[in-house]
Design a protein around this motif. Structure first.
Motif, PDB file in Angstrom:
ATOM      1  N   ASP A  85      15.599  18.414  -0.542  1.00  0.00           N
ATOM      2  CA  ASP A  85      16.927  18.126  -0.014  1.00  0.00           C
ATOM      3  C   ASP A  85      16.985  16.735   0.598  1.00  0.00           C
ATOM      4  OD1 ASP A  85      17.856  20.622  -0.790  1.00  0.00           O
ATOM      5  OD2 ASP A  85      17.396  21.540   1.141  1.00  0.00           O
ATOM      6  N   THR A  86      15.905  16.328   1.254  1.00  0.00           N
ATOM      7  CA  THR A  86      15.880  15.003   1.901  1.00  0.00           C
ATOM      8  C   THR A  86      15.177  13.952   1.045  1.00  0.00           C
ATOM      9  OG1 THR A  86      13.834  15.597   3.077  1.00  0.00           O
ATOM     10  CG2 THR A  86      15.925  16.001   4.212  1.00  0.00           C
ATOM     11  N   HIS A  87      14.291  14.388   0.150  1.00  0.00           N
ATOM     12  CA  HIS A  87      13.528  13.463  -0.697  1.00  0.00           C
ATOM     13  C   HIS A  87      13.561  13.987  -2.138  1.00  0.00           C
ATOM     14  CE1 HIS A  87      12.096  12.486   3.328  1.00  0.00           C
ATOM     15  NE2 HIS A  87      11.597  11.358   2.849  1.00  0.00           N
ATOM     16  N   PRO A  88      14.669  13.756  -2.841  1.00  0.00           N
ATOM     17  CA  PRO A  88      14.853  14.342  -4.171  1.00  0.00           C
ATOM     18  C   PRO A  88      14.037  13.705  -5.286  1.00  0.00           C
ATOM     19  CG  PRO A  88      16.715  12.954  -3.614  1.00  0.00           C
ATOM     20  CD  PRO A  88      15.860  13.008  -2.387  1.00  0.00           C
ATOM     21  N   SER A  89      13.382  12.582  -5.010  1.00  0.00           N
ATOM     22  CA  SER A  89      12.576  11.909  -6.029  1.00  0.00           C
ATOM     23  C   SER A  89      11.149  11.737  -5.514  1.00  0.00           C
ATOM     24  CB  SER A  89      13.174  10.548  -6.378  1.00  0.00           C
ATOM     25  OG  SER A  89      12.384   9.865  -7.338  1.00  0.00           O
ATOM     26  N   LEU A  90      10.171  12.113  -6.330  1.00  0.00           N
ATOM     27  CA  LEU A  90       8.766  12.029  -5.948  1.00  0.00           C
ATOM     28  C   LEU A  90       8.062  10.944  -6.752  1.00  0.00           C
ATOM     29  CD1 LEU A  90       9.735  15.141  -5.583  1.00  0.00           C
ATOM     30  CD2 LEU A  90       7.296  15.610  -5.424  1.00  0.00           C
ATOM     31  N   ASP A  91       7.100  10.290  -6.115  1.00  0.00           N
ATOM     32  CA  ASP A  91       6.289   9.305  -6.829  1.00  0.00           C
ATOM     33  C   ASP A  91       5.279   9.982  -7.731  1.00  0.00           C
ATOM     34  OD1 ASP A  91       7.113   6.636  -5.581  1.00  0.00           O
ATOM     35  OD2 ASP A  91       6.673   7.841  -3.806  1.00  0.00           O
ATOM     36  N   VAL A  92       4.671  11.068  -7.244  1.00  0.00           N
ATOM     37  CA  VAL A  92       3.653  11.772  -8.008  1.00  0.00           C
ATOM     38  C   VAL A  92       3.566  13.211  -7.522  1.00  0.00           C
ATOM     39  CG1 VAL A  92       1.791  11.082  -6.436  1.00  0.00           C
ATOM     40  CG2 VAL A  92       1.240  11.675  -8.816  1.00  0.00           C
ATOM     41  N   ALA A  93       3.210  14.113  -8.427  1.00  0.00           N
ATOM     42  CA  ALA A  93       2.877  15.493  -8.068  1.00  0.00           C
ATOM     43  C   ALA A  93       1.536  15.816  -8.703  1.00  0.00           C
ATOM     44  CB  ALA A  93       3.943  16.469  -8.555  1.00  0.00           C
ATOM     45  N   ILE A  94       0.733  16.594  -7.984  1.00  0.00           N
ATOM     46  CA  ILE A  94      -0.591  17.001  -8.467  1.00  0.00           C
ATOM     47  C   ILE A  94      -0.670  18.524  -8.425  1.00  0.00           C
ATOM     48  CG2 ILE A  94      -3.070  16.897  -8.063  1.00  0.00           C
ATOM     49  CD1 ILE A  94      -2.644  14.174  -6.734  1.00  0.00           C
ATOM     50  N   ASP A  95      -1.078  19.115  -9.538  1.00  0.00           N
ATOM     51  CA  ASP A  95      -1.137  20.576  -9.583  1.00  0.00           C
ATOM     52  C   ASP A  95      -2.121  21.022 -10.657  1.00  0.00           C
ATOM     53  OD1 ASP A  95      -0.563  23.175  -8.914  1.00  0.00           O
ATOM     54  OD2 ASP A  95       1.533  23.129  -9.522  1.00  0.00           O
ATOM     55  N   GLY A  96      -2.524  22.266 -10.580  1.00  0.00           N
ATOM     56  CA  GLY A  96      -3.348  22.858 -11.611  1.00  0.00           C
ATOM     57  C   GLY A  96      -2.499  23.464 -12.715  1.00  0.00           C
ATOM     58  N   ALA A  97      -3.147  24.134 -13.657  1.00  0.00           N
ATOM     59  CA  ALA A  97      -2.443  24.806 -14.754  1.00  0.00           C
ATOM     60  C   ALA A  97      -3.308  25.946 -15.260  1.00  0.00           C
ATOM     61  CB  ALA A  97      -2.133  23.834 -15.884  1.00  0.00           C
ATOM     62  N   ASP A  98      -2.673  26.918 -15.882  1.00  0.00           N
ATOM     63  CA  ASP A  98      -3.387  28.053 -16.458  1.00  0.00           C
ATOM     64  C   ASP A  98      -3.792  27.794 -17.901  1.00  0.00           C
ATOM     65  OD1 ASP A  98      -3.079  29.785 -14.116  1.00  0.00           O
ATOM     66  OD2 ASP A  98      -0.950  29.747 -14.631  1.00  0.00           O
ATOM     67  N   GLU A  99      -2.973  27.037 -18.611  1.00  0.00           N
ATOM     68  CA  GLU A  99      -3.291  26.622 -19.977  1.00  0.00           C
ATOM     69  C   GLU A  99      -2.741  25.219 -20.207  1.00  0.00           C
ATOM     70  OE1 GLU A  99      -3.190  30.934 -22.349  1.00  0.00           O
ATOM     71  OE2 GLU A  99      -1.620  29.457 -22.719  1.00  0.00           O
ATOM     72  N   VAL A 100      -3.476  24.434 -20.985  1.00  0.00           N
ATOM     73  CA  VAL A 100      -3.046  23.075 -21.356  1.00  0.00           C
ATOM     74  C   VAL A 100      -3.313  22.890 -22.837  1.00  0.00           C
ATOM     75  CG1 VAL A 100      -3.279  20.598 -20.904  1.00  0.00           C
ATOM     76  CG2 VAL A 100      -3.741  22.241 -19.065  1.00  0.00           C
ATOM     77  N   ASP A 101      -2.269  22.541 -23.609  1.00  0.00           N
ATOM     78  CA  ASP A 101      -2.508  22.294 -25.030  1.00  0.00           C
ATOM     79  C   ASP A 101      -2.760  20.809 -25.267  1.00  0.00           C
ATOM     80  OD1 ASP A 101      -0.072  20.932 -25.226  1.00  0.00           O
ATOM     81  OD2 ASP A 101       0.944  22.512 -26.358  1.00  0.00           O
ATOM     82  N   ASP A 102      -2.964  20.423 -26.518  1.00  0.00           N
ATOM     83  CA  ASP A 102      -3.356  19.044 -26.806  1.00  0.00           C
ATOM     84  C   ASP A 102      -2.213  18.051 -26.645  1.00  0.00           C
ATOM     85  OD1 ASP A 102      -1.890  19.752 -29.032  1.00  0.00           O
ATOM     86  OD2 ASP A 102      -3.534  19.524 -30.459  1.00  0.00           O
ATOM     87  N   GLN A 103      -0.984  18.519 -26.404  1.00  0.00           N
ATOM     88  CA  GLN A 103       0.145  17.646 -26.107  1.00  0.00           C
ATOM     89  C   GLN A 103       0.477  17.661 -24.611  1.00  0.00           C
ATOM     90  OE1 GLN A 103       1.565  15.669 -28.522  1.00  0.00           O
ATOM     91  NE2 GLN A 103      -0.167  16.475 -29.704  1.00  0.00           N
ATOM     92  N   LEU A 104      -0.401  18.264 -23.813  1.00  0.00           N
ATOM     93  CA  LEU A 104      -0.236  18.410 -22.362  1.00  0.00           C
ATOM     94  C   LEU A 104       0.956  19.289 -21.996  1.00  0.00           C
ATOM     95  CD1 LEU A 104      -1.212  14.931 -20.846  1.00  0.00           C
ATOM     96  CD2 LEU A 104      -2.658  16.797 -21.685  1.00  0.00           C
ATOM     97  N   ASN A 105       1.327  20.196 -22.891  1.00  0.00           N
ATOM     98  CA  ASN A 105       2.248  21.266 -22.510  1.00  0.00           C
ATOM     99  C   ASN A 105       1.444  22.330 -21.776  1.00  0.00           C
ATOM    100  OD1 ASN A 105       4.732  20.288 -23.738  1.00  0.00           O
ATOM    101  ND2 ASN A 105       3.700  20.663 -25.697  1.00  0.00           N
ATOM    102  N   LEU A 106       2.104  23.050 -20.877  1.00  0.00           N
ATOM    103  CA  LEU A 106       1.381  23.901 -19.943  1.00  0.00           C
ATOM    104  C   LEU A 106       1.941  25.316 -19.873  1.00  0.00           C
ATOM    105  CD1 LEU A 106       1.675  21.421 -16.913  1.00  0.00           C
ATOM    106  CD2 LEU A 106      -0.130  21.402 -18.659  1.00  0.00           C
ATOM    107  N   VAL A 107       1.062  26.256 -19.536  1.00  0.00           N
ATOM    108  CA  VAL A 107       1.454  27.530 -18.942  1.00  0.00           C
ATOM    109  C   VAL A 107       1.016  27.486 -17.490  1.00  0.00           C
ATOM    110  CG1 VAL A 107       0.988  30.005 -18.798  1.00  0.00           C
ATOM    111  CG2 VAL A 107       1.402  28.952 -21.023  1.00  0.00           C
TER     112      VAL A 107
END
Length: 246
Positions: A85-107
């Motif tokens: 609400d106060t900061h609607p744009s982020l410089d970067v986000a860091i997170d894990g994933a359960d699955e990553v394909d070769d195009q970096l699509n995620l579950v």
């Protein structure tokens, strides 16, 4: 495009720690707005950010957590927190994933935070995903649950609709309401999660993503498509940094 850093690691936790720390060291600088992911690997990114703030190596930074669990961890490190609400744009986000394909699509979302994760990470100029090599797949939907957050109201009807999704034809899909200690699991948003399981990879993930969100009663799904920019992957032979193809 990928680069490899050789290192010795001896446990799953060491692998998680290695990519969590590297993501913060390489991608977070003073003055940034940062999205903090949720899960056992993202835990180490939050820890590293807290360490660097405490040492004065990073200053003038604010962060947006993607779950109450991450919020509590960040507060123990005195990481300044804000909201979209106060900061609607982020410089970067860091997170894990359960699955990553070769195009970096995620579950994502087996930890239960998929809605807040997607809300925060879609606003990031750069999304850095941190995983161990066991999360790399040839096709999405084959290593475990693909979560869908749904409204509690008439969730059984929503589950039936999920099983009828055209994009899942041929995948032998099954569904199960997520439970926690014999009661229905509640997300931070007080919704339910229906876990979908597939015998084969989802053949058309873009179509599946569209058809899932069109079901009335579905709040969000765990397909994170065309969002990740960089994936830092740890394995017994070292760390690889994989960048999204232009």
């Amino acid at each position: 495009m990928a680069t490899t850093i050789q290192m010795q690691v001896i446990s799953t936790e060491e692998l998680k720690k290695a990519v969590g720390y590297k993501a913060v060291d390489d991608h977070i600088r003073s003055g940034m707005v940062v999205g903090l992911g949720t899960g056992s690997t993202a835990y180490y990114a939050v820890e590293r950010l807290g360490q660097k703030i405490k040492k004065g190596e990073i200053v003038d930074i604010v962060a947006i957590p993607t779950s109450t669990k991450t919020e509590h961890q960040a507060k123990t490190w005195d990481i300044p927190l804000v909201t979209l609400d106060t900061h609607p744009s982020l410089d970067v986000a860091i997170d894990g994933a359960d699955e990553v394909d070769d195009q970096l699509n995620l579950v994502k979302g087996r930890g239960g935070a998929l809605l807040r994760e997607k809300m925060v990470e879609v606003e990031a100029k750069k999304l850095v995903i941190i995983v161990d090599e066991s999360k790399l797949v040839k096709g999405l939907g084959i290593t475990g649950a693909m979560p869908v957050e749904v409204t509690p109201f008439c969730w059984k009807r929503t589950m039936r609709r999920l099983l009828e999704v055209e994009a899942f034809q041929g995948c032998q899909v099954s569904a199960k309401i997520r439970e926690d200690k014999d009661t229905v699991y509640l997300t931070d948003n007080h919704n339910y999660i229906i876990d979908l399981f597939f015998q084969k990879p989802i053949p058309d993930i873009s179509l599946a993503a569209r058809q899932l969100i069109e079901i009335v009663g579905v709040v969000e799904h765990g397909l994170f498509l065309n969002m990740a920019d960089i994936c830092i992957v740890s394995g017994m032979n070292g760390i690889r940094v994989v960048e999204k193809n232009p």
